[in-house]
Design a protein around this motif. Structure first.
Motif, PDB file in Angstrom:
ATOM      1  N   LEU A 131       3.064  -6.919  -5.411  1.00  0.00           N
ATOM      2  CA  LEU A 131       2.452  -6.803  -6.729  1.00  0.00           C
ATOM      3  C   LEU A 131       3.451  -6.322  -7.771  1.00  0.00           C
ATOM      4  O   LEU A 131       4.088  -5.288  -7.592  1.00  0.00           O
ATOM      5  CB  LEU A 131       1.262  -5.847  -6.687  1.00  0.00           C
ATOM      6  N   PRO A 132       3.573  -7.043  -8.877  1.00  0.00           N
ATOM      7  CA  PRO A 132       4.489  -6.594  -9.940  1.00  0.00           C
ATOM      8  C   PRO A 132       4.128  -5.221 -10.487  1.00  0.00           C
ATOM      9  O   PRO A 132       4.960  -4.531 -11.042  1.00  0.00           O
ATOM     10  CB  PRO A 132       4.312  -7.676 -11.018  1.00  0.00           C
ATOM     11  N   ALA A 133       2.858  -4.821 -10.313  1.00  0.00           N
ATOM     12  CA  ALA A 133       2.438  -3.521 -10.830  1.00  0.00           C
ATOM     13  C   ALA A 133       3.009  -2.353 -10.031  1.00  0.00           C
ATOM     14  O   ALA A 133       2.935  -1.207 -10.465  1.00  0.00           O
ATOM     15  CB  ALA A 133       0.912  -3.431 -10.837  1.00  0.00           C
ATOM     16  N   ALA A 134       3.561  -2.640  -8.857  1.00  0.00           N
ATOM     17  CA  ALA A 134       4.135  -1.561  -8.061  1.00  0.00           C
ATOM     18  C   ALA A 134       5.319  -0.944  -8.808  1.00  0.00           C
ATOM     19  O   ALA A 134       6.133  -1.647  -9.411  1.00  0.00           O
ATOM     20  CB  ALA A 134       4.585  -2.088  -6.707  1.00  0.00           C
ATOM     21  N   ASP A 135       5.425   0.369  -8.753  1.00  0.00           N
ATOM     22  CA  ASP A 135       6.543   1.043  -9.411  1.00  0.00           C
ATOM     23  C   ASP A 135       7.865   0.596  -8.799  1.00  0.00           C
ATOM     24  O   ASP A 135       8.876   0.481  -9.477  1.00  0.00           O
ATOM     25  CB  ASP A 135       6.392   2.559  -9.279  1.00  0.00           C
ATOM     26  N   LEU A 189      -1.953  -0.439   0.399  1.00  0.00           N
ATOM     27  CA  LEU A 189      -2.026   0.627   1.397  1.00  0.00           C
ATOM     28  C   LEU A 189      -1.702   1.988   0.796  1.00  0.00           C
ATOM     29  O   LEU A 189      -2.418   2.973   1.030  1.00  0.00           O
ATOM     30  CB  LEU A 189      -1.050   0.318   2.542  1.00  0.00           C
ATOM     31  N   LEU A 190      -0.630   2.060  -0.006  1.00  0.00           N
ATOM     32  CA  LEU A 190      -0.066   3.336  -0.420  1.00  0.00           C
ATOM     33  C   LEU A 190      -0.348   3.710  -1.865  1.00  0.00           C
ATOM     34  O   LEU A 190      -0.156   4.871  -2.232  1.00  0.00           O
ATOM     35  CB  LEU A 190       1.457   3.314  -0.202  1.00  0.00           C
ATOM     36  N   ARG A 191      -0.766   2.773  -2.685  1.00  0.00           N
ATOM     37  CA  ARG A 191      -0.902   3.041  -4.123  1.00  0.00           C
ATOM     38  C   ARG A 191      -2.253   2.562  -4.640  1.00  0.00           C
ATOM     39  O   ARG A 191      -2.784   1.549  -4.207  1.00  0.00           O
ATOM     40  CB  ARG A 191       0.218   2.348  -4.906  1.00  0.00           C
ATOM     41  N   ASN A 192      -2.772   3.309  -5.615  1.00  0.00           N
ATOM     42  CA  ASN A 192      -3.998   2.904  -6.286  1.00  0.00           C
ATOM     43  C   ASN A 192      -3.731   1.711  -7.185  1.00  0.00           C
ATOM     44  O   ASN A 192      -2.594   1.356  -7.471  1.00  0.00           O
ATOM     45  CB  ASN A 192      -4.551   4.050  -7.134  1.00  0.00           C
ATOM     46  N   GLY A 193      -4.797   1.112  -7.684  1.00  0.00           N
ATOM     47  CA  GLY A 193      -4.683   0.016  -8.627  1.00  0.00           C
ATOM     48  C   GLY A 193      -5.888  -0.879  -8.513  1.00  0.00           C
ATOM     49  O   GLY A 193      -6.866  -0.727  -9.236  1.00  0.00           O
ATOM     50  N   PHE A 194      -5.854  -1.802  -7.597  1.00  0.00           N
ATOM     51  CA  PHE A 194      -6.992  -2.671  -7.321  1.00  0.00           C
ATOM     52  C   PHE A 194      -7.880  -1.945  -6.306  1.00  0.00           C
ATOM     53  O   PHE A 194      -7.874  -2.228  -5.115  1.00  0.00           O
ATOM     54  CB  PHE A 194      -6.522  -4.015  -6.772  1.00  0.00           C
ATOM     55  N   GLY A 195      -8.646  -0.997  -6.797  1.00  0.00           N
ATOM     56  CA  GLY A 195      -9.387  -0.098  -5.928  1.00  0.00           C
ATOM     57  C   GLY A 195      -8.489   1.036  -5.470  1.00  0.00           C
ATOM     58  O   GLY A 195      -7.252   0.981  -5.581  1.00  0.00           O
ATOM     59  N   PRO A 196      -9.092   2.104  -4.934  1.00  0.00           N
ATOM     60  CA  PRO A 196      -8.280   3.203  -4.398  1.00  0.00           C
ATOM     61  C   PRO A 196      -7.361   2.709  -3.287  1.00  0.00           C
ATOM     62  O   PRO A 196      -7.685   1.767  -2.564  1.00  0.00           O
ATOM     63  CB  PRO A 196      -9.332   4.179  -3.852  1.00  0.00           C
ATOM     64  N   ALA A 197      -6.209   3.355  -3.152  1.00  0.00           N
ATOM     65  CA  ALA A 197      -5.279   2.998  -2.074  1.00  0.00           C
ATOM     66  C   ALA A 197      -5.980   3.049  -0.726  1.00  0.00           C
ATOM     67  O   ALA A 197      -6.915   3.835  -0.514  1.00  0.00           O
ATOM     68  CB  ALA A 197      -4.088   3.952  -2.082  1.00  0.00           C
ATOM     69  N   ALA A 227      10.093  -0.264   4.720  1.00  0.00           N
ATOM     70  CA  ALA A 227       9.363  -0.444   5.967  1.00  0.00           C
ATOM     71  C   ALA A 227       8.881   0.882   6.527  1.00  0.00           C
ATOM     72  O   ALA A 227       7.755   0.979   7.039  1.00  0.00           O
ATOM     73  CB  ALA A 227      10.241  -1.177   6.977  1.00  0.00           C
ATOM     74  N   ASP A 228       9.692   1.917   6.437  1.00  0.00           N
ATOM     75  CA  ASP A 228       9.293   3.220   6.991  1.00  0.00           C
ATOM     76  C   ASP A 228       8.044   3.755   6.304  1.00  0.00           C
ATOM     77  O   ASP A 228       7.171   4.345   6.954  1.00  0.00           O
ATOM     78  CB  ASP A 228      10.438   4.225   6.857  1.00  0.00           C
ATOM     79  N   GLU A 229       7.956   3.581   4.986  1.00  0.00           N
ATOM     80  CA  GLU A 229       6.783   4.058   4.255  1.00  0.00           C
ATOM     81  C   GLU A 229       5.520   3.303   4.673  1.00  0.00           C
ATOM     82  O   GLU A 229       4.454   3.901   4.872  1.00  0.00           O
ATOM     83  CB  GLU A 229       7.015   3.923   2.752  1.00  0.00           C
ATOM     84  N   LEU A 230       5.637   1.987   4.798  1.00  0.00           N
ATOM     85  CA  LEU A 230       4.476   1.200   5.222  1.00  0.00           C
ATOM     86  C   LEU A 230       4.074   1.537   6.654  1.00  0.00           C
ATOM     87  O   LEU A 230       2.880   1.696   6.957  1.00  0.00           O
ATOM     88  CB  LEU A 230       4.775  -0.289   5.088  1.00  0.00           C
ATOM     89  N   ILE A 231       5.038   1.665   7.534  1.00  0.00           N
ATOM     90  CA  ILE A 231       4.745   2.002   8.919  1.00  0.00           C
ATOM     91  C   ILE A 231       4.104   3.381   9.015  1.00  0.00           C
ATOM     92  O   ILE A 231       3.159   3.599   9.789  1.00  0.00           O
ATOM     93  CB  ILE A 231       6.024   1.903   9.778  1.00  0.00           C
ATOM     94  N   SER A 232       4.573   4.310   8.217  1.00  0.00           N
ATOM     95  CA  SER A 232       3.973   5.645   8.200  1.00  0.00           C
ATOM     96  C   SER A 232       2.507   5.579   7.758  1.00  0.00           C
ATOM     97  O   SER A 232       1.625   6.222   8.355  1.00  0.00           O
ATOM     98  CB  SER A 232       4.758   6.568   7.263  1.00  0.00           C
ATOM     99  N   GLY A 233       2.227   4.791   6.703  1.00  0.00           N
ATOM    100  CA  GLY A 233       0.853   4.653   6.236  1.00  0.00           C
ATOM    101  C   GLY A 233      -0.042   3.995   7.272  1.00  0.00           C
ATOM    102  O   GLY A 233      -1.183   4.434   7.496  1.00  0.00           O
ATOM    103  N   ASP A 238       1.654  -4.063  -1.350  1.00  0.00           N
ATOM    104  CA  ASP A 238       2.626  -3.008  -1.608  1.00  0.00           C
ATOM    105  C   ASP A 238       4.011  -3.606  -1.822  1.00  0.00           C
ATOM    106  O   ASP A 238       4.841  -3.039  -2.529  1.00  0.00           O
ATOM    107  CB  ASP A 238       2.664  -2.030  -0.434  1.00  0.00           C
ATOM    108  N   LEU A 239       4.257  -4.760  -1.207  1.00  0.00           N
ATOM    109  CA  LEU A 239       5.547  -5.431  -1.376  1.00  0.00           C
ATOM    110  C   LEU A 239       5.580  -6.329  -2.595  1.00  0.00           C
ATOM    111  O   LEU A 239       6.594  -6.421  -3.273  1.00  0.00           O
ATOM    112  CB  LEU A 239       5.851  -6.280  -0.132  1.00  0.00           C
TER     113      LEU A 239
END
Length: 378
Positions: A258-262, A221-229, A267-273, A255-256
């Motif tokens: 993938l090991p590639a996530a920084d 949802l929030l980060r690029n990687g496997f296709g654009p976010a 929850a607030d960030e996901l809910i905002s997205g 977003d929760l």
């Protein structure tokens, strides 16, 4: 009723240089014919095909393009129709662009497979593609686009360049057009290839209408990687579809996990997205439907699950079920969880990895929403 273009197939395309180690795109199509199979939930007598070179390095030159009824194994029925582009039988697609074919008379039954054969005079290098097509395609040497039964080389399983198919139809004012937007659970990972068992396929059969599949395996949802976010691709992939009435938004578990996530999202960030996507949809006149995040404890992917992530998932799911931002909820979590271990996928409904539904799981997902959610009201 006036005839209009109705989208009956869409695929979310990705860059050949994305984080796609599980499905590296191939090049080397120059001088070959690529025959790819597309399943259409709905039939009609006139169509057009979208081809994309969005992520190409160089021009994509197609010398001949035909569409036919697929009989299986790359064989096509007699009576293929030629696709033209501005009246020409060939087309050059420059990098970063897409083209659409002219209106073509071709009778397509409902719930049928069509074969789109492209003779590639010059490819664009690693190709703009959809990595996990779950549909076998066929490559042959030379121009065999018109050959009903060519001798194929090694099969391909990604979908190259074919972004969409539209039919020219009379559409009633109250008829919904639904898109499913998400990650691998939407894309169909874990379901049987060549069998049309993804959850959008099952939902289309329930509705009796197309459900456009815009899932990308590994998408976040929030980060690029496997296709654009998801936040970046929502407008071009979803809201650009003419006549779209509903979109199911099922993103966030990667977003929760993938090991590639920084770092894990909160929850607030996901809910905002998710709120942003819902509001963008409504502003475009499209009804947003939320989806809960699936259970994932016990998954076989190393480092994917953690207890903190499960707490975040529960908080996001509670919000999706209760929020007024969404018109309705597709409760994936409730549909596929193990009642004895609610943070785990039901053992009969996943493909063996504890994260992706099998055919039965995808069907359960499609049945986890009341069809009243798709009724258009004034």
């Amino acid at each position: 009723m006036d005839a209009q273009w109705v989208a009956v197939h869409r695929a979310a395309m990705v860059s050949p240089y994305g984080d796609l180690s599980f499905a590296k795109p191939r090049g080397g199509f120059t001088g070959r014919t690529v025959r790819q199979i597309v399943h259409l939930h709905r039939g009609g007598a006139r169509l057009r095909v979208w081809l994309s070179n969005q992520f190409g390095d160089g021009p994509l030159r197609v010398g001949e393009a035909l569409v036919g009824r697929h009989l299986g194994g790359g064989r096509v029925a007699a009576g293929q129709a030629r696709l033209t582009f501005g009246g020409a039988e060939s087309v050059e697609i420059v990098p970063g662009t897409e083209v659409v074919s002219d209106l073509t008379a071709f009778d397509v039954p409902a719930d049928a497979e069509i074969a789109i054969s492209l003779y590639v005079v010059e490819d664009s290098g690693p190709a703009t593609h959809h990595p996990e097509g779950l549909q076998t395609g066929y490559v042959t040497s030379g121009n065999t686009a018109a050959d009903p039964e060519p001798e194929p080389s090694a099969p391909i399983t990604s979908l190259y360049w074919i972004k969409g198919v539209d039919l020219r139809l009379e559409r009633s004012p109250g008829e919904p057009l639904v898109a499913a937007f998400g990650d691998s659970l939407t894309d169909g990972s874990g379901t049987t290839p060549d069998a049309h068992q993804r959850y959008p396929d099952h939902l289309a059969r329930r509705l009796g209408l197309p459900v456009l599949n815009l899932g990308i395996g590994g998408n976040r949802l929030l980060r690029n990687g496997f296709g654009p976010a998801g936040l970046l691709r929502f407008q071009p992939d979803v809201l650009s579809i003419p006549g779209l009435t509903h979109v199911i938004i099922a993103l966030g578990i990667n977003d929760l996990g993938l090991p590639a996530a920084d770092r894990p999202q909160n929850a607030d960030e996901l809910i905002s997205g998710l709120t942003t996507l819902a509001r963008l949809a409504r502003e475009a006149g499209v009804t947003p439907i939320g989806a809960t995040l699936p259970p994932y404890a016990g998954t076989t992917f190393p480092g994917y699950h953690c207890e903190k992530g499960d707490l975040i998932r529960a908080e996001v799911n509670d919000w999706v079920r209760a929020t007024a931002e969404y018109h309705a909820c597709l409760d994936i979590d409730a549909a596929v969880r193990d009642p004895d271990r609610p943070s785990h996928f039901h053992p009969a409904l996943h493909c063996g990895d504890g994260l992706h539904p099998n055919d039965a799981g995808a069907r359960a997902m499609a049945h986890a929403i009341d069809l009243e959610a798709f009724v258009l009201r004034d």
